[in-house]
Design a protein around this motif. Structure first.
Motif, mmCIF file in Angstrom:
data_model
loop_
_atom_site.group_PDB
_atom_site.id
_atom_site.type_symbol
_atom_site.label_atom_id
_atom_site.label_comp_id
_atom_site.label_asym_id
_atom_site.label_seq_id
_atom_site.Cartn_x
_atom_site.Cartn_y
_atom_site.Cartn_z
ATOM 1 N N GLY A 1 36.924 48.293 31.765
ATOM 2 C CA GLY A 1 37.942 48.826 32.659
ATOM 3 C C GLY A 1 37.937 48.230 34.047
ATOM 4 O O GLY A 1 38.687 48.678 34.915
ATOM 5 N N LYS A 2 37.119 47.217 34.265
ATOM 6 C CA LYS A 2 37.038 46.584 35.589
ATOM 7 C C LYS A 2 37.665 45.197 35.532
ATOM 8 O O LYS A 2 37.330 44.394 34.654
ATOM 9 N N LEU A 3 38.557 44.934 36.473
ATOM 10 C CA LEU A 3 39.247 43.649 36.522
ATOM 11 C C LEU A 3 39.022 43.019 37.899
ATOM 12 O O LEU A 3 39.319 43.631 38.925
ATOM 13 N N TYR A 4 38.483 41.800 37.896
ATOM 14 C CA TYR A 4 38.172 41.081 39.131
ATOM 15 C C TYR A 4 39.156 39.915 39.309
ATOM 16 O O TYR A 4 39.878 39.547 38.378
ATOM 17 N N PRO A 5 39.182 39.305 40.490
ATOM 18 C CA PRO A 5 40.238 38.323 40.787
ATOM 19 C C PRO A 5 40.222 37.056 39.943
ATOM 20 O O PRO A 5 41.273 36.442 39.745
ATOM 21 N N HIS A 6 39.061 36.652 39.443
ATOM 22 C CA HIS A 6 38.954 35.346 38.803
ATOM 23 C C HIS A 6 38.815 35.512 37.282
ATOM 24 O O HIS A 6 37.766 35.917 36.779
ATOM 25 N N ILE A 7 39.894 35.205 36.570
ATOM 26 C CA ILE A 7 39.925 35.375 35.114
ATOM 27 C C ILE A 7 39.177 34.225 34.441
ATOM 28 O O ILE A 7 39.447 33.050 34.710
ATOM 29 N N ILE A 8 38.242 34.568 33.563
ATOM 30 C CA ILE A 8 37.481 33.557 32.828
ATOM 31 C C ILE A 8 38.222 33.160 31.553
ATOM 32 O O ILE A 8 38.469 31.982 31.303
ATOM 33 N N THR A 9 38.575 34.140 30.758
ATOM 34 C CA THR A 9 39.283 33.859 29.509
ATOM 35 C C THR A 9 39.852 35.158 28.950
ATOM 36 O O THR A 9 39.529 36.252 29.429
ATOM 37 N N GLU A 10 40.690 35.024 27.941
ATOM 38 C CA GLU A 10 41.201 36.193 27.229
ATOM 39 C C GLU A 10 40.148 36.641 26.220
ATOM 40 O O GLU A 10 39.461 35.826 25.605
ATOM 41 N N LEU A 11 40.036 37.936 26.035
ATOM 42 C CA LEU A 11 39.030 38.505 25.143
ATOM 43 C C LEU A 11 39.207 37.993 23.717
ATOM 44 O O LEU A 11 38.230 37.720 23.007
#
Length: 230
Positions: free
Chosen positions: A211-221
């Protein structure tokens, strides 16, 4: 009491009271003044508190900026369970990428008995722990982020892109809305390099990340080959 646990308790006490004297901390922690002063000096060096005459005052720090020393003693039981499960994805003779997260650090004792293993990591702490277990390991080099003890930057990424790994095991600060994210751009970029140069990807996380979303997206689950949780 272990040093990291004691430092975590100091931060917890300061969060409750904002400031405390060395005498008060000694009584609360059952520790000597010399021990408490050393812990305060270490925590001040990484910007978590400011020492005052006879005590310390808490500095305001966002949760996602907590250093490795603090994060590594949070949710230990959960991280150990996740790491024990994730070890099943590592096989004899493989080359493995491990990121610098506190969760993947707990994989180290499970890798000791896997034959002919080579581990590449951007964590000096993980690399030293692997050496103590007799596991062949390489550390990327690069710029050391003081808070997370992670090596990042162009040199670290160049090192990773020169290696093909059979599997990349990694964690992150958050997972929400089908995306895996981090608070550090440098760490995100290094993890991307690891994922792009590995045959399989395994994401490790405990429920504190959900449930935590940070600014830098690594990849889609759904682009990760396997997810390991509690």
């Amino acid at each position: 009491m272990l040093q990291l646990e004691r430092q975590k308790d100091i931060l917890r006490l300061l969060q409750e009271r904002k400031s405390m004297t060395v005498k008060e901390l000694c009584a609360a922690l059952y520790a000597s003044p010399a021990t408490v002063r050393r812990d305060l000096a270490a925590l001040e060096q990484i910007g978590l508190l400011q020492r005052s005459f006879g005590g310390a005052v808490l500095c305001e720090v966002f949760p996602d900026q907590q250093p490795f020393a603090v994060r590594s003693v949070e949710h230990i039981a959960e991280k150990k369970r996740v790491a024990a499960k994730a070890a099943a994805f590592v096989h004899a003779g493989e080359t493995v990428f491990l990121d610098a997260s506190s969760t993947t650090f707990y994989l180290v004792p499970h890798l000791r008995d896997i034959p002919d293993l080579t581990v590449v990591t951007n964590s000096p702490r993980t690399c030293l722990a692997l050496a103590e277990q007799g596991v062949r390991s390489f550390c990327t080099g690069g710029e050391l982020l003081e808070g997370s003890l992670a090596l990042v930057g162009s040199d670290a990424e160049r090192f990773v892109r020169g290696i093909y790994a059979h599997v990349c095991l990694f964690s992150a600060r958050g997972v929400a809305d089908g995306r895996i994210s981090d608070s550090s751009k440098g760490e995100r970029d290094l993890k991307l390099a690891m994922l792009e140069n590995s045959g399989r990807s395994v994401f490790l996380y405990d429920r504190s990340k959900e449930g935590k979303l940070y600014p830098h997206i690594i990849t889609e689950l759904d682009r990760v080959d396997a997810c390991v949780d509690e």
